[in-house]
Write a protein that holds these residues in place. Sequence first.
Motif, mmCIF file in Angstrom:
data_model
loop_
_atom_site.group_PDB
_atom_site.id
_atom_site.type_symbol
_atom_site.label_atom_id
_atom_site.label_comp_id
_atom_site.label_asym_id
_atom_site.label_seq_id
_atom_site.Cartn_x
_atom_site.Cartn_y
_atom_site.Cartn_z
ATOM 1 N N LEU A 113 0.824 -1.205 0.000
ATOM 2 C CA LEU A 113 0.000 0.000 0.000
ATOM 3 C C LEU A 113 0.860 1.258 0.000
ATOM 4 O O LEU A 113 0.583 2.210 -0.725
ATOM 5 N N PHE A 114 1.938 1.260 0.772
ATOM 6 C CA PHE A 114 2.849 2.408 0.792
ATOM 7 C C PHE A 114 3.472 2.608 -0.581
ATOM 8 O O PHE A 114 3.546 3.738 -1.078
ATOM 9 N N ALA A 115 3.936 1.521 -1.194
ATOM 10 C CA ALA A 115 4.574 1.620 -2.514
ATOM 11 C C ALA A 115 3.596 2.165 -3.547
ATOM 12 O O ALA A 115 3.951 3.052 -4.343
ATOM 13 N N HIS A 116 2.378 1.672 -3.529
ATOM 14 C CA HIS A 116 1.357 2.123 -4.477
ATOM 15 C C HIS A 116 1.060 3.615 -4.285
ATOM 16 O O HIS A 116 1.047 4.384 -5.263
ATOM 17 N N LEU A 117 0.815 4.016 -3.049
ATOM 18 C CA LEU A 117 0.467 5.421 -2.803
ATOM 19 C C LEU A 117 1.658 6.352 -3.021
ATOM 20 O O LEU A 117 1.500 7.474 -3.489
ATOM 21 N N THR A 118 2.865 5.875 -2.705
ATOM 22 C CA THR A 118 4.067 6.680 -2.956
ATOM 23 C C THR A 118 4.228 6.920 -4.448
ATOM 24 O O THR A 118 4.488 8.051 -4.886
ATOM 25 N N GLN A 119 4.053 5.879 -5.242
ATOM 26 C CA GLN A 119 4.153 6.021 -6.703
ATOM 27 C C GLN A 119 3.112 7.016 -7.212
ATOM 28 O O GLN A 119 3.416 7.868 -8.046
ATOM 29 N N MET A 120 1.903 6.934 -6.683
ATOM 30 C CA MET A 120 0.836 7.838 -7.100
ATOM 31 C C MET A 120 1.181 9.287 -6.736
ATOM 32 O O MET A 120 1.073 10.191 -7.566
ATOM 33 N N VAL A 121 1.635 9.513 -5.505
ATOM 34 C CA VAL A 121 1.986 10.871 -5.062
ATOM 35 C C VAL A 121 3.151 11.408 -5.881
ATOM 36 O O VAL A 121 3.122 12.554 -6.345
ATOM 37 N N PHE A 122 4.172 10.602 -6.075
ATOM 38 C CA PHE A 122 5.337 11.053 -6.839
ATOM 39 C C PHE A 122 4.966 11.393 -8.280
ATOM 40 O O PHE A 122 5.503 12.336 -8.847
ATOM 41 N N ALA A 123 4.052 10.635 -8.857
ATOM 42 C CA ALA A 123 3.637 10.896 -10.239
ATOM 43 C C ALA A 123 2.807 12.180 -10.328
ATOM 44 O O ALA A 123 2.978 12.976 -11.254
ATOM 45 N N ARG A 124 1.921 12.374 -9.386
ATOM 46 C CA ARG A 124 1.031 13.540 -9.432
ATOM 47 C C ARG A 124 1.706 14.827 -8.968
ATOM 48 O O ARG A 124 1.309 15.909 -9.370
ATOM 49 N N LEU A 125 2.706 14.691 -8.092
ATOM 50 C CA LEU A 125 3.391 15.860 -7.528
ATOM 51 C C LEU A 125 4.901 15.709 -7.736
ATOM 52 O O LEU A 125 5.650 15.442 -6.792
ATOM 53 N N PRO A 126 5.354 15.875 -8.980
ATOM 54 C CA PRO A 126 6.757 15.570 -9.284
ATOM 55 C C PRO A 126 7.791 16.509 -8.664
ATOM 56 O O PRO A 126 8.977 16.190 -8.670
ATOM 57 N N HIS A 127 7.364 17.622 -8.102
ATOM 58 C CA HIS A 127 8.327 18.590 -7.596
ATOM 59 C C HIS A 127 8.398 18.632 -6.074
ATOM 60 O O HIS A 127 9.027 19.543 -5.520
ATOM 61 N N ILE A 128 7.755 17.674 -5.401
ATOM 62 C CA ILE A 128 7.842 17.662 -3.945
ATOM 63 C C ILE A 128 8.529 16.386 -3.468
ATOM 64 O O ILE A 128 8.710 15.446 -4.236
ATOM 65 N N PHE A 129 8.920 16.398 -2.224
ATOM 66 C CA PHE A 129 9.597 15.266 -1.589
ATOM 67 C C PHE A 129 10.902 14.916 -2.306
ATOM 68 O O PHE A 129 11.245 13.749 -2.470
ATOM 69 N N SER A 130 11.645 15.923 -2.711
ATOM 70 C CA SER A 130 12.883 15.663 -3.461
ATOM 71 C C SER A 130 13.910 14.906 -2.620
ATOM 72 O O SER A 130 14.625 14.051 -3.155
ATOM 73 N N GLU A 131 13.978 15.198 -1.325
ATOM 74 C CA GLU A 131 14.927 14.486 -0.473
ATOM 75 C C GLU A 131 14.557 13.007 -0.369
ATOM 76 O O GLU A 131 15.412 12.133 -0.456
ATOM 77 N N LEU A 132 13.266 12.739 -0.194
ATOM 78 C CA LEU A 132 12.808 11.361 -0.093
ATOM 79 C C LEU A 132 13.048 10.610 -1.400
ATOM 80 O O LEU A 132 13.461 9.445 -1.402
ATOM 81 N N ARG A 133 12.827 11.271 -2.506
ATOM 82 C CA ARG A 133 13.089 10.646 -3.806
ATOM 83 C C ARG A 133 14.571 10.254 -3.917
ATOM 84 O O ARG A 133 14.909 9.179 -4.405
ATOM 85 N N LYS A 134 15.434 11.158 -3.458
ATOM 86 C CA LYS A 134 16.870 10.908 -3.550
ATOM 87 C C LYS A 134 17.283 9.719 -2.675
ATOM 88 O O LYS A 134 18.075 8.876 -3.094
ATOM 89 N N VAL A 135 16.732 9.646 -1.474
ATOM 90 C CA VAL A 135 17.035 8.510 -0.592
ATOM 91 C C VAL A 135 16.524 7.216 -1.217
ATOM 92 O O VAL A 135 17.222 6.200 -1.238
ATOM 93 N N ARG A 136 15.332 7.260 -1.743
ATOM 94 C CA ARG A 136 14.728 6.071 -2.383
ATOM 95 C C ARG A 136 15.566 5.633 -3.583
ATOM 96 O O ARG A 136 15.826 4.439 -3.766
ATOM 97 N N GLU A 137 15.992 6.592 -4.407
ATOM 98 C CA GLU A 137 16.803 6.272 -5.586
ATOM 99 C C GLU A 137 18.160 5.688 -5.207
ATOM 100 O O GLU A 137 18.754 4.939 -5.987
#
Length: 148
Positions: A113-137
């Motif tokens: 559920l976290f993975a699904h919702l994270t993917q949805m949020v990242f797709a819809r809001l591509p300019h937020i949570f940049s630090e989290l994206r970097k850690v995930r990457e």
Amino acid sequence: MEIYEYARIIASVATAIGVGIAAWQIRRNAEQTKTSFEDSLNREYRELMRSIPLKALIGEDVTKHEKEMAKEAIYNYLDFSNQQIYLRKQKRIRKSTWQEWQEGMKINLTLPLFAHLTQMVFARLPHIFSELRKVRESGFNTDPADWS
């Protein structure tokens, strides 16, 4: 040597010892403050996770209703995680604490559920949570305190 010289030497040694004790106390107080701050964030995390269904936290399928109930909490978790990363980047939390938190992010964000919702949020809001994206990457294997 005269008494004056002995007194001066003793006073210098006493001053040095006093400065050393004061420095130790300041460092100890700073560590206690950091511990209290980290503990407050841990309490905030636990409170946030209470609103997510247990089934989602153990990786089981959830109902549509449970998914809807969890959406806001998981979004808030993403925001919270991003804030934790920022705090480590600013060196306001210890490396050992960061490593534990990063491992927790890895576990949580791989839950279905976290993975699904994270993917949805990242797709819809591509300019937020940049630090989290970097850690995930990075595969959850980085230290934001080392980022330039």
